[in-house]
Design a protein around this motif. Structure first.
Motif, PDB file in Angstrom:
ATOM      1  N   ILE A 306       0.859  -1.179   0.000  1.00 46.65           N
ATOM      2  CA  ILE A 306       0.000   0.000   0.000  1.00 46.65           C
ATOM      3  C   ILE A 306       0.897   1.232   0.000  1.00 46.65           C
ATOM      4  CG2 ILE A 306      -1.709   1.311   1.315  1.00 46.65           C
ATOM      5  CD1 ILE A 306      -2.722  -1.324   2.437  1.00 46.65           C
ATOM      6  N   PRO A 307       0.744   2.132  -0.965  1.00 46.16           N
ATOM      7  CA  PRO A 307       1.578   3.341  -0.977  1.00 46.16           C
ATOM      8  C   PRO A 307       1.472   4.101   0.346  1.00 46.16           C
ATOM      9  CG  PRO A 307       0.356   3.162  -3.029  1.00 46.16           C
ATOM     10  CD  PRO A 307      -0.176   2.093  -2.118  1.00 46.16           C
ATOM     11  N   CYS A 308       2.622   4.446   0.908  1.00 48.33           N
ATOM     12  CA  CYS A 308       2.672   5.149   2.193  1.00 48.33           C
ATOM     13  C   CYS A 308       3.238   6.545   1.957  1.00 48.33           C
ATOM     14  CB  CYS A 308       3.542   4.381   3.188  1.00 48.33           C
ATOM     15  SG  CYS A 308       3.824   5.237   4.739  1.00 48.33           S
ATOM     16  N   LEU A 309       2.472   7.563   2.335  1.00 43.78           N
ATOM     17  CA  LEU A 309       2.893   8.942   2.098  1.00 43.78           C
ATOM     18  C   LEU A 309       4.192   9.256   2.814  1.00 43.78           C
ATOM     19  CD1 LEU A 309      -0.555  10.768   2.410  1.00 43.78           C
ATOM     20  CD2 LEU A 309       0.564   9.937   0.360  1.00 43.78           C
ATOM     21  N   GLU A 310       4.317   8.819   4.054  1.00 44.98           N
ATOM     22  CA  GLU A 310       5.521   9.103   4.839  1.00 44.98           C
ATOM     23  C   GLU A 310       6.743   8.458   4.206  1.00 44.98           C
ATOM     24  OE1 GLU A 310       6.302   9.145   9.543  1.00 44.98           O
ATOM     25  OE2 GLU A 310       6.054   7.125   8.747  1.00 44.98           O
ATOM     26  N   ASN A 311       6.636   7.184   3.855  1.00 44.77           N
ATOM     27  CA  ASN A 311       7.763   6.479   3.243  1.00 44.77           C
ATOM     28  C   ASN A 311       8.107   7.055   1.874  1.00 44.77           C
ATOM     29  OD1 ASN A 311       7.892   4.817   5.447  1.00 44.77           O
ATOM     30  ND2 ASN A 311       6.876   3.085   4.480  1.00 44.77           N
ATOM     31  N   ALA A 312       7.072   7.459   1.136  1.00 48.14           N
ATOM     32  CA  ALA A 312       7.301   8.032  -0.187  1.00 48.14           C
ATOM     33  C   ALA A 312       8.114   9.318  -0.089  1.00 48.14           C
ATOM     34  CB  ALA A 312       5.971   8.309  -0.894  1.00 48.14           C
ATOM     35  N   VAL A 313       7.781  10.154   0.895  1.00 47.47           N
ATOM     36  CA  VAL A 313       8.508  11.418   1.070  1.00 47.47           C
ATOM     37  C   VAL A 313       9.959  11.149   1.463  1.00 47.47           C
ATOM     38  CG1 VAL A 313       8.684  13.509   2.483  1.00 47.47           C
ATOM     39  CG2 VAL A 313       6.465  12.780   1.602  1.00 47.47           C
ATOM     40  N   LEU A 314      10.173  10.181   2.344  1.00 52.30           N
ATOM     41  CA  LEU A 314      11.546   9.852   2.765  1.00 52.30           C
ATOM     42  C   LEU A 314      12.354   9.298   1.586  1.00 52.30           C
ATOM     43  CD1 LEU A 314      10.896   8.211   6.266  1.00 52.30           C
ATOM     44  CD2 LEU A 314      11.841  10.476   5.792  1.00 52.30           C
ATOM     45  N   SER A 315      11.744   8.400   0.820  1.00 51.06           N
ATOM     46  CA  SER A 315      12.433   7.840  -0.354  1.00 51.06           C
ATOM     47  C   SER A 315      12.717   8.933  -1.378  1.00 51.06           C
ATOM     48  CB  SER A 315      11.584   6.744  -0.999  1.00 51.06           C
ATOM     49  OG  SER A 315      11.385   5.668  -0.116  1.00 51.06           O
ATOM     50  N   LEU A 316      11.729   9.787  -1.566  1.00 53.84           N
ATOM     51  CA  LEU A 316      11.881  10.882  -2.518  1.00 53.84           C
ATOM     52  C   LEU A 316      12.999  11.829  -2.084  1.00 53.84           C
ATOM     53  CD1 LEU A 316      10.431  11.673  -5.125  1.00 53.84           C
ATOM     54  CD2 LEU A 316       8.995  13.207  -3.781  1.00 53.84           C
ATOM     55  N   ALA A 317      13.077  12.096  -0.778  1.00 55.24           N
ATOM     56  CA  ALA A 317      14.122  12.992  -0.252  1.00 55.24           C
ATOM     57  C   ALA A 317      15.505  12.406  -0.522  1.00 55.24           C
ATOM     58  CB  ALA A 317      13.913  13.229   1.236  1.00 55.24           C
ATOM     59  N   GLN A 318      15.654  11.105  -0.301  1.00 53.11           N
ATOM     60  CA  GLN A 318      16.954  10.470  -0.532  1.00 53.11           C
ATOM     61  C   GLN A 318      17.348  10.561  -2.011  1.00 53.11           C
ATOM     62  OE1 GLN A 318      16.557   6.494   0.986  1.00 53.11           O
ATOM     63  NE2 GLN A 318      16.596   7.130   3.121  1.00 53.11           N
ATOM     64  N   ILE A 319      16.394  10.268  -2.885  1.00 57.04           N
ATOM     65  CA  ILE A 319      16.673  10.327  -4.327  1.00 57.04           C
ATOM     66  C   ILE A 319      17.003  11.758  -4.746  1.00 57.04           C
ATOM     67  CG2 ILE A 319      15.659  10.045  -6.628  1.00 57.04           C
ATOM     68  CD1 ILE A 319      13.916   7.789  -5.404  1.00 57.04           C
ATOM     69  N   GLN A 320      16.142  12.690  -4.330  1.00 55.82           N
ATOM     70  CA  GLN A 320      16.300  14.073  -4.758  1.00 55.82           C
ATOM     71  C   GLN A 320      17.554  14.717  -4.168  1.00 55.82           C
ATOM     72  OE1 GLN A 320      14.894  15.695  -7.009  1.00 55.82           O
ATOM     73  NE2 GLN A 320      15.650  17.768  -6.626  1.00 55.82           N
ATOM     74  N   ASN A 321      17.832  14.449  -2.894  1.00 57.41           N
ATOM     75  CA  ASN A 321      18.991  15.072  -2.251  1.00 57.41           C
ATOM     76  C   ASN A 321      20.295  14.582  -2.863  1.00 57.41           C
ATOM     77  OD1 ASN A 321      17.141  16.339  -0.671  1.00 57.41           O
ATOM     78  ND2 ASN A 321      17.569  15.196   1.189  1.00 57.41           N
ATOM     79  N   ALA A 322      20.347  13.292  -3.188  1.00 62.42           N
ATOM     80  CA  ALA A 322      21.546  12.757  -3.851  1.00 62.42           C
ATOM     81  C   ALA A 322      21.719  13.411  -5.229  1.00 62.42           C
ATOM     82  CB  ALA A 322      21.433  11.241  -3.991  1.00 62.42           C
ATOM     83  N   LYS A 323      20.605  13.587  -5.946  1.00 61.47           N
ATOM     84  CA  LYS A 323      20.673  14.253  -7.250  1.00 61.47           C
ATOM     85  C   LYS A 323      21.088  15.710  -7.103  1.00 61.47           C
ATOM     86  CE  LYS A 323      17.403  11.514  -9.988  1.00 61.47           C
ATOM     87  NZ  LYS A 323      16.127  11.542 -10.745  1.00 61.47           N
ATOM     88  N   ALA A 324      20.582  16.359  -6.044  1.00 59.14           N
ATOM     89  CA  ALA A 324      20.926  17.768  -5.818  1.00 59.14           C
ATOM     90  C   ALA A 324      22.409  17.930  -5.547  1.00 59.14           C
ATOM     91  CB  ALA A 324      20.108  18.322  -4.649  1.00 59.14           C
ATOM     92  N   VAL A 325      22.987  17.002  -4.770  1.00 62.61           N
ATOM     93  CA  VAL A 325      24.431  17.034  -4.509  1.00 62.61           C
ATOM     94  C   VAL A 325      25.203  16.873  -5.818  1.00 62.61           C
ATOM     95  CG1 VAL A 325      26.360  15.813  -3.424  1.00 62.61           C
ATOM     96  CG2 VAL A 325      24.282  16.235  -2.115  1.00 62.61           C
TER      97      VAL A 325
END
Length: 625
Positions: A306-325
């Motif tokens: 089941i898609p989880c909003l909290e987990n999605a945001v955390l996963s998204l942050a990891q992906i996006q922050n690594a890309k931002a670096v």
């Protein structure tokens, strides 16, 4: 910068014949290119209700999304069309046209629910398209909304008694009900009403707790509790049955004028009120983030999770922050290559370029990253910038050495020729040697473009001539013993002075490094404080939006004499106000934690007092290789 524009729609999420959802790589790559904020408008509804026509109108086109003129559903899965937003500057409008619900050929209600859930999760405005009227049958057909709590989790660890509606309100889209081929008069009890009042009346609850009342109230309560704002548009039939079959080829003049006006009002409402897509906390979503969000949700569904909003945001942050670096590092690397001409005339010149480019790199990271609560990605970037800056320093020094050696070879060539000929090994030769070498030193120092190792290179050359100088002094019989001693002392003094010049040259580099550190720290703090204030305002806006929705719902409940429900809602309202107050009061402590983390992270920056020593030793080790 104008929003990203696609010539035509393409499939974003394919819905295979086996019912398995799949993100299309081509569409994902397009979203990855969109660095702007996105306003995402999704349309859902039963098949053959004219959803695609409305999406084409929002795109400013007559055709694009397939309309179809048969009883078969045309759109499969979720299709995407990205166009520049006509009103919001520096925004891209992302239109999502979804597969028709209730397709008899598919006959898969579970699949329909996932399509509906994805439309809710991805959009900032959800348009529900239906035919005829808003009655109990129409609301019961919207049973997908009642299943959202079963299809979407707010948190990975959810308390059974926790009210999910507040969390849904934070991130769910605004809701627009589009009623097509509406033929009734907008009247209630003989009085004219607006379309919004018509919808509000349709969503009124029945008193009591009987099974019938609960079934009646369930879809209505879900719409009222989950979606922060609700709007209704009714549309006349656009044209005759014959013309309806070729609707995508008709000009406005060929359509019913009332319908044309209603469509324009609908588009104006969408353009002016649909907000940019946000995550919890008011984090604005770019096209890049949206693409990754699509993948995270579809991957979860395909894994029977089941898609989880909290987990999605955390996963998204990891992906996006690594890309931002990575993006910040690439920017720093490319700009330093473009702006630095080796060797720089001074360390100050190099430091100024570094500070400007570093500021730009930090801004990229801070603007593109989110939820870097422990400053992990900031430290990662700072360490990388430090390493690259050291490499640049070493290259600048090495290039300066090469240039200086070339200039020395050219300037001092006459001296070398005289030494080879033995001219100075004679009476009065020492004074002639000293006069010549000083003349060549002056000529060398007046030559531009030597860089940061001018005196060090000169020292190295002069040290190499020490033996020649001593032998010439010894051989010069014109000097008395006292004059020999005086000349020897003068030579020692000049050598010491040259050593001091070379040392000052390196000290200047280290002093500039320390100033770089101080400037970097100030710049990072400034950008973080601006980002923190922006995040606070976004979070406050989110609280205000949720509070406004709760207060409006409470007002409606009281007007309908549902005092018990209104009282329960008051507890949510108090909790929200308390959370907002705590968020505001925690600002100083949050800032203190950030400053402490930044202080630690700043130790990685080039130029810190302790780092200067490390950089110095690193430079020495690199230069001695």
């Amino acid at each position: 910068m104008a929003g990203f524009s696609m010539a035509e729609p393409m499939c974003l999420i394919e819905n295979g014949k086996d019912g398995k959802l799949c993100v299309q790589p081509k569409a994902f790559k397009i979203l990855e290119q969109i660095r702007q904020r996105v306003v995402v408008v999704a349309v859902v509804g039963h098949y053959r209700t004219g959803k695609s026509y409305l999406m084409n109108q929002l795109a400013g086109k007559r055709n694009g999304f397939a309309l179809g003129a048969t009883i078969q559903s045309k759109t499969k899965g979720i299709w995407m069309w990205c166009v520049p937003h006509p009103v919001k500057k520096d925004h891209t409008l992302v239109l999502l046209d979804t597969e028709g619900l209730g397709d008899v050929e598919k006959g898969d209600q579970k699949n329909d629910t996932w399509i509906f859930s994805l439309a809710v999760l991805l959009s900032s405005m959800l348009v529900y398209n239906s035919m005829g009227t808003i009655n109990n049958e129409a609301l019961q057909q919207l049973h997908y909304v009642t299943e959202l709590t079963e299809r979407i989790k707010v948190k990975s660890q959810q308390d059974e008694d926790e009210d999910e509606s507040t969390e849904f309100l934070r991130v769910f889209p605004s809701f627009v009900w589009s009623v097509r081929d509406f033929t009734l008069m907008l009247e209630l009890d003989g009085k004219p009403v607006t379309a919004d009042e018509y919808l509000q009346n349709a969503l009124m609850l029945k008193p009591g707790y009987s099974k019938a009342a609960q079934m009646y109230n369930l879809p209505r309560s879900c719409l009222r509790n989950y979606f922060p704002t609700r709007k209704c548009f009714v549309f006349d039939r656009p044209a005759t049955t014959e013309k309806m079959r070729i609707l995508d080829t008709l000009a406005d003049a060929d359509l019913d004028p009332s319908f044309v006006k209603q469509v324009r009002e609908f588009c104006c409402h969408v353009f002016s009120t649909a907000e940019s897509k946000t995550l919890k906390g008011g984090v604005h979503v770019t096209g890049t983030l949206l693409g990754n969000l699509v993948k995270i949700y579809v991957d979860a569904i395909c894994s029977n999770q089941i898609p989880c909003l909290e987990n999605a945001v955390l996963s998204l942050a990891q992906i996006q922050n690594a890309k931002a670096v990575a993006q910040a590092i690439d920017h720093y690397k490319a700009q330093m290559v473009e702006r630095v001409a080796y060797p720089t005339e001074s360390q100050e010149e190099l430091s100024q370029i570094h500070r400007v480019v570093e500021k730009e790199a930090l801004k990229i990271l801070i603007d593109c990253s989110f939820k870097d609560d422990d400053q992990k990605y900031q430290q990662m970037l700072l360490q990388s910038l430090n390493d690259m800056y050291v490499e640049i320093l070493v290259k600048n020094i090495e290039e300066s050495k090469k240039v200086c050696e070339s200039i020395i070879k050219h300037v001092f060539q006459p001296l070398e020729d005289q030494l080879s000929s033995g001219r100075y090994v004679s009476c009065g030769g020492y004074k002639a040697f000293c006069a010549d070498i000083q003349r060549f030193i002056n000529q060398y120092r007046s030559t531009s473009g030597k860089g940061v190792q001018a005196e060090e290179a000169l020292k190295k050359y002069l040290d190499g001539k020490k033996a020649f100088q001593d032998s010439i002094l010894t051989a010069d019989q014109s000097l008395t013993e006292a004059e020999h001693q005086i000349q020897a002392e003068q030579a020692k003094t000049q050598a010491l002075e040259q050593q001091h010049r070379a040392e000052k040259e390196m000290n200047d580099i280290y002093e500039k490094l320390q100033k770089d550190q101080e400037q970097s720290y100030k710049e990072l703090i400034q950008q973080l404080m601006e980002k923190m204030e922006e995040d606070r305002l976004n979070a406050a806006k989110e609280y205000d939006r949720v509070l406004a929705a709760k207060l409006k719902e409470q007002e409606d409940l009281l007007s309908q004499n549902f005092s018990e429900r209104a009282e329960l809602l008051q507890q949510n309202i108090h909790a929200l106000k308390r959370e907002k107050k705590e968020m505001e009061s925690n600002k100083p402590s949050v800032l203190g934690n950030i400053l402490e983390s930044v202080g630690t992270a700043a130790m990685f920056l080039p130029g810190g007092i302790s780092t200067v020593v490390g950089v110095a030793s690193l430079l020495c080790s690199r230069l001695l290789k």
